[in-house]
Design a protein around this motif. Structure first.
Motif, PDB file in Angstrom:
ATOM      1  N   PHE A 189       1.226   2.062   6.602  1.00  0.00           N
ATOM      2  CA  PHE A 189       2.931   1.596   6.565  1.00  0.00           C
ATOM      3  C   PHE A 189       3.542   3.036   7.244  1.00  0.00           C
ATOM      4  O   PHE A 189       4.067   2.857   8.685  1.00  0.00           O
ATOM      5  CB  PHE A 189       3.339   0.866   5.301  1.00  0.00           C
ATOM      6  CG  PHE A 189       4.760   0.052   5.947  1.00  0.00           C
ATOM      7  CD1 PHE A 189       4.803  -1.226   5.794  1.00  0.00           C
ATOM      8  CD2 PHE A 189       5.922   0.823   6.232  1.00  0.00           C
ATOM      9  CE1 PHE A 189       5.806  -1.180   6.104  1.00  0.00           C
ATOM     10  CE2 PHE A 189       7.237  -0.058   6.333  1.00  0.00           C
ATOM     11  CZ  PHE A 189       6.736  -1.533   6.337  1.00  0.00           C
ATOM     12  N   LEU A 190       3.591   3.878   7.062  1.00  0.00           N
ATOM     13  CA  LEU A 190       4.587   5.298   7.109  1.00  0.00           C
ATOM     14  C   LEU A 190       4.139   6.144   8.456  1.00  0.00           C
ATOM     15  O   LEU A 190       4.987   6.240   9.370  1.00  0.00           O
ATOM     16  CB  LEU A 190       4.391   6.291   5.681  1.00  0.00           C
ATOM     17  CG  LEU A 190       5.754   7.373   6.511  1.00  0.00           C
ATOM     18  CD1 LEU A 190       6.870   7.204   6.917  1.00  0.00           C
ATOM     19  CD2 LEU A 190       5.441   8.278   5.876  1.00  0.00           C
ATOM     20  N   LYS A 191       2.853   5.954   8.254  1.00  0.00           N
ATOM     21  CA  LYS A 191       2.092   6.070   9.615  1.00  0.00           C
ATOM     22  C   LYS A 191       2.569   5.032  11.189  1.00  0.00           C
ATOM     23  O   LYS A 191       2.931   6.014  12.069  1.00  0.00           O
ATOM     24  CB  LYS A 191       0.635   5.732   9.964  1.00  0.00           C
ATOM     25  CG  LYS A 191      -0.330   6.064  11.206  1.00  0.00           C
ATOM     26  CD  LYS A 191      -1.441   6.154  11.298  1.00  0.00           C
ATOM     27  CE  LYS A 191      -2.809   6.822  11.767  1.00  0.00           C
ATOM     28  NZ  LYS A 191      -2.554   5.248  13.221  1.00  0.00           N
ATOM     29  N   ASN A 192       2.761   3.650  10.464  1.00  0.00           N
ATOM     30  CA  ASN A 192       2.958   3.069  11.716  1.00  0.00           C
ATOM     31  C   ASN A 192       4.732   3.630  12.019  1.00  0.00           C
ATOM     32  O   ASN A 192       4.768   3.411  13.408  1.00  0.00           O
ATOM     33  CB  ASN A 192       3.094   1.906  11.456  1.00  0.00           C
ATOM     34  CG  ASN A 192       1.432   1.711  11.380  1.00  0.00           C
ATOM     35  OD1 ASN A 192       0.749   1.927  11.818  1.00  0.00           O
ATOM     36  ND2 ASN A 192       0.982   0.710  10.114  1.00  0.00           N
ATOM     37  N   THR A 193       5.445   3.304  11.634  1.00  0.00           N
ATOM     38  CA  THR A 193       7.308   3.790  11.478  1.00  0.00           C
ATOM     39  C   THR A 193       6.898   5.756  12.309  1.00  0.00           C
ATOM     40  O   THR A 193       7.947   5.129  13.118  1.00  0.00           O
ATOM     41  CB  THR A 193       7.800   3.841  10.158  1.00  0.00           C
ATOM     42  OG1 THR A 193       7.391   2.527   9.923  1.00  0.00           O
ATOM     43  CG2 THR A 193       9.224   3.874  10.372  1.00  0.00           C
ATOM     44  N   LEU A 194       6.521   6.122  11.791  1.00  0.00           N
ATOM     45  CA  LEU A 194       6.452   7.709  12.692  1.00  0.00           C
ATOM     46  C   LEU A 194       5.936   6.939  14.025  1.00  0.00           C
ATOM     47  O   LEU A 194       6.416   7.012  14.817  1.00  0.00           O
ATOM     48  CB  LEU A 194       5.433   8.111  11.976  1.00  0.00           C
ATOM     49  CG  LEU A 194       5.031   9.929  12.260  1.00  0.00           C
ATOM     50  CD1 LEU A 194       6.391  10.592  12.254  1.00  0.00           C
ATOM     51  CD2 LEU A 194       4.786  10.194  11.229  1.00  0.00           C
TER      52      LEU A 194
END
Length: 266
Positions: A189-194
């Protein structure tokens, strides 16, 4: 259908569910997975143990928990459940409590659900979408919001994208790790936001992002320039030889923008 709604059906959405505490909230989300033939009760209990052992890092945004654990044979197929609670409950997170939305994820491997989490990250990054999901009166209405394109701009970070692009890393490629306890849920999830922020900056060719778990991150740290993760996982990692940056709201492109600027001093 979008990648997200491919994994989430109308029957997988429950609204205004009464629970007593965070454990019963996770169990409620896990029971929906069981009802939908996605996983067994053993997977639900494993999701609870994940929080007991690793802390409330699954609370990745204000009011939002992404319940999950590692793939194992209690997962029958990849899928999700969506449980909005009648009253918020406390998971013990420093900044994102109390939680009113619990999305449970069960995956047969670490790749089958990546597109769905990317879609969810984009939905929750938009304030209008979040408000619509909070106010939805039926599962059908929730699905309509999830199928739509984000309507917001993603926060004030976008107005600074030009200066960030000018300061792109000189190296042909650098890597940032996003880390969670299992490497299959919150780190993705954080990867996608980054990646949304890197796309906005025009840095996607220079900086790649890899989602991984705490054990693997220690071995891969030498390959990366920084780690982005939660406060709980940062404590678990300790000193890995590269900067470990804490992100409190994994859905906030504005916060991730600021963390990335701090990492590269731009």
């Amino acid at each position: 259908m979008s990648a997200l709604t491919d994994l989430l059906s109308v029957d997988g959405i429950r609204l205004d569910v009464e629970v007593e505490d965070w454990r019963s909230a996770v169990r409620a989300s896990g029971q929906v997975l069981v009802d939908e033939g996605i996983s067994t009760a053993e997977y639900t209990e494993a999701m609870i143990r994940n929080v007991e052992e690793n802390g409330p890092y699954i609370v990745i945004a204000p009011g939002f928990a992404l319940a999950h654990t590692r793939p194992f044979d209690a997962v029958l197929k990849t899928g999700m459940s969506w449980v909005r609670l009648a009253s918020p409950v406390v998971f013990g997170h420093e900044t994102n409590d109390p939680v009113q939305l619990v999305v449970a994820l069960a995956a047969v491997d670490s790749k089958a659900h990546t597109a769905a989490l990317a879609a969810l990250a984009k939905v929750l990054a938009d304030g209008d979408n979040v408000r619509a999901l909070q106010q939805a009166t039926s599962p059908e209405e929730v699905l309509r919001v999830l199928k739509g394109e984000p309507t917001g701009t993603g926060g004030p970070g976008g107005s600074r994208a030009t200066s960030a692009k000018d300061a792109a890393p000189a190296l042909s490629e650098q890597k940032i790790l996003t880390v969670c306890g299992n490497g299959v849920g919150t780190s993705l999830f954080l990867k996608n936001t980054l990646e949304q922020v890197l796309d906005r900056w025009g840095w996607s060719r220079q900086v790649s992002v890899e989602a991984t778990d705490t054990i693997s991150a220690k071995g891969k740290a030498s390959e990366a320039v920084a780690i982005l993760t939660s406060q709980e996982i940062a404590r678990t990692l300790g000193d890995v030889g590269i900067p470990v940056k804490v992100v409190r709201d994994f859905s906030s492109t504005t916060e991730v923008d600021a963390v990335l600027r701090d990492t590269y001093d731009v």
